[in-house]
Design an enzyme around this catalytic site. Structure first.
Site, mmCIF file in Angstrom:
data_model
loop_
_atom_site.group_PDB
_atom_site.id
_atom_site.type_symbol
_atom_site.label_atom_id
_atom_site.label_comp_id
_atom_site.label_asym_id
_atom_site.label_seq_id
_atom_site.Cartn_x
_atom_site.Cartn_y
_atom_site.Cartn_z
ATOM 1 N N TYR A 141 21.188 42.854 6.579
ATOM 2 C CA TYR A 141 19.376 42.143 6.808
ATOM 3 C C TYR A 141 18.652 42.569 5.458
ATOM 4 C CZ TYR A 141 20.885 42.680 11.801
ATOM 5 O OH TYR A 141 21.320 42.327 12.727
ATOM 6 N N LYS A 189 33.854 47.785 11.884
ATOM 7 C CA LYS A 189 34.685 46.982 11.851
ATOM 8 C C LYS A 189 35.867 47.325 10.791
ATOM 9 C CE LYS A 189 36.229 42.867 14.023
ATOM 10 N NZ LYS A 189 36.413 42.749 15.272
ATOM 11 N N ASP A 221 33.918 45.597 18.610
ATOM 12 C CA ASP A 221 34.180 44.782 19.816
ATOM 13 C C ASP A 221 34.423 45.424 20.817
ATOM 14 O OD1 ASP A 221 36.043 45.399 17.921
ATOM 15 O OD2 ASP A 221 36.963 42.809 17.802
ATOM 16 N N ASP A 245 21.665 46.738 15.871
ATOM 17 C CA ASP A 245 20.978 45.981 16.587
ATOM 18 C C ASP A 245 21.260 45.661 17.966
ATOM 19 O OD1 ASP A 245 18.520 44.571 16.901
ATOM 20 O OD2 ASP A 245 19.343 42.959 14.998
ATOM 21 N N ASP A 249 20.029 47.049 21.491
ATOM 22 C CA ASP A 249 20.111 45.998 22.871
ATOM 23 C C ASP A 249 20.632 45.365 24.222
ATOM 24 O OD1 ASP A 249 17.590 45.055 21.483
ATOM 25 O OD2 ASP A 249 17.852 43.211 21.047
#
Ligand code: NAD
Length: 361
Positions: A141, A189, A221, A245, A249
């Site tokens: 970001y 990852k 994942d 993020d 959520d």
């Protein structure tokens, strides 16, 4: 102890839930003989209307001088068409950046009386109590601005992390695990991303300083799958910005109500910004029906992380637990209709529990 708390009510239901949390903090101050001085400042849409900008200089200055900051929420339809620099959310982003808050902590805990509110089966979600520690100021970001190349046919986003940025968030992850059940899942990852390989190296280095913490490297994942198939598996999860993020959520729906969830944004000294996870909920603003518990539990985090007041924080969480166990809830929670109360009444119920705890101690 004397402490200075900046109160940023913001917009929509923000003022109602921030006031609720402040009155609970006031009761804790009475119970434990502390003095909390509140300084109310404008942010978001309210600040655009009163001062022409979403983060006025005196708000930022007051926050810099404070011991902790408690925020309601910002945003609303009346400012949606404003240019980007005059959007309420910009005020919050500027505040986090201005204060250098790099660690976002989101606890997710299910309450026994609310298990039927969860979209997951009761036997899966029961006993879930986890904390997500998310890096907040680096990664995808915040890389070189995205670009389109080759007449728009190719896109580039940059995922950049400095070693020191990873070190400090990993440190927060270990410290958080030490305050809880001493289990840390470091999520990355590393089978694909170079940044994740460095992340793993740093976690392994840091783990030598925390021999009591059991560390596990997990791929993002499989973490996403495990969060909904076996959420009780987790204690503390530490991860980078984008993964955090998404996972936070995902985890936030476990409890069944957004209105219950607190959060903290921290840096490496005691200053922190505490706010409920929900937004300004303009659809229910001004009706005395907003759930104040996310803000009240954020106040408990404030006491624990910024003031080191563990017992005081526990007392708020116990008071909330007791109220929920008595069957009470706000309209967003799945409780018996007869037990649905408004914002003010829910706040009084929590305060009454704190007063009772004082009398019996
Ligand atoms: P929201 O969280 O405000 O509301 C989503 C839904 O949940 C709504 O139906 C709302 O009524 C309900 N809800 C939220 N909090 C509740 C509470 N405490 N009690 C009962 N019900 C509650 O999200 P949204 O509708 O996507 O956004 C509304 C505004 O809030 C937007 O302007 C958005 O930008 C802003 N926002 C701000 C923050 C923040 O201040 N940190 C976070 C998210 C969204």
């Amino acid at each position: 102890m004397q402490k200075k708390i900046v109160l940023l009510p913001g917009d929509g239901i923000g003022p109602a839930v921030a006031e609720a949390a402040a009155s609970v903090l006031q009761q804790v101050a009475d119970n434990f003989s502390h003095t909390f001085k509140f300084d109310k400042k404008a942010i978001g849409g309210a600040a655009i209307d009163s001062a022409g900008e979403p983060l006025p200089a005196d708000t930022l200055q007051a926050c810099q001088d404070a011991d902790a900051i408690l925020l309601g929420a910002v945003g609303g339809p009346q400012w949606e068409r404003n240019p980007p620099h005059l959007r309420p959310e910009k005020g919050l982003l500027q505040l986090r950046k201005g204060l250098g808050l790099f660690a976002n902590l989101r606890p997710v805990k299910t309450f026994p009386s609310l298990l039927s509110s969860s979209p997951l089966k009761q036997e899966i979600v029961e006993g879930s109590d986890l904390l997500i520690v998310r890096e907040l100021t680096g990664g995808l970001y915040f890389g070189t601005p995205s670009e389109r190349r080759n007449a728009g046919q190719t896109v580039v986003d940059t995922l950049l992390y400095e070693r020191k940025e990873i070190e400090r968030i990993v440190e927060t992850g270990f410290q958080s695990a030490m305050l809880r059940n001493k289990r840390l899942a470091s999520v990355d990852k590393a089978n694909v991303l170079e940044s994740s390989k460095l992340w793993r190296e740093i976690v392994d280095e840091k783990s030598k300083d925390y021999p009591e913490v059991a560390v596990e490297h997990m791929l993002v994942d499989s973490t996403a799958m495990k969060l909904i198939t076996n959420p009780t598996y987790f204690d503390v999860i530490v991860t980078e910005n984008l993964f955090g993020d998404i996972l936070s959520d995902e985890a936030s729906v476990l409890t069944g109500s957004l209105g219950l969830l607190p959060s903290a944004s921290l840096r490496d000294d005691e200053l922190g910004l505490y706010e409920p996870v929900h937004g300004s909920a303009p659809d229910i603003a001004g009706q005395d029906i907003a759930n104040p518990l996310g803000a009240i539990l954020s106040a408990a985090m404030l006491l624990r992380y910024s003031f080191g007041m563990e017992e005081e924080a526990d007392s708020i969480e116990a008071a909330v637990d007791n109220v929920l166990q008595s069957g009470y809830g706000t309209q967003d929670m799945h409780v018996d209709t007869a037990n649905i109360v408004g914002t003010a009444r829910m706040t009084s119920l929590v305060i009454e529990q704190l007063m009772e705890a004082k009398v019996s101690s």
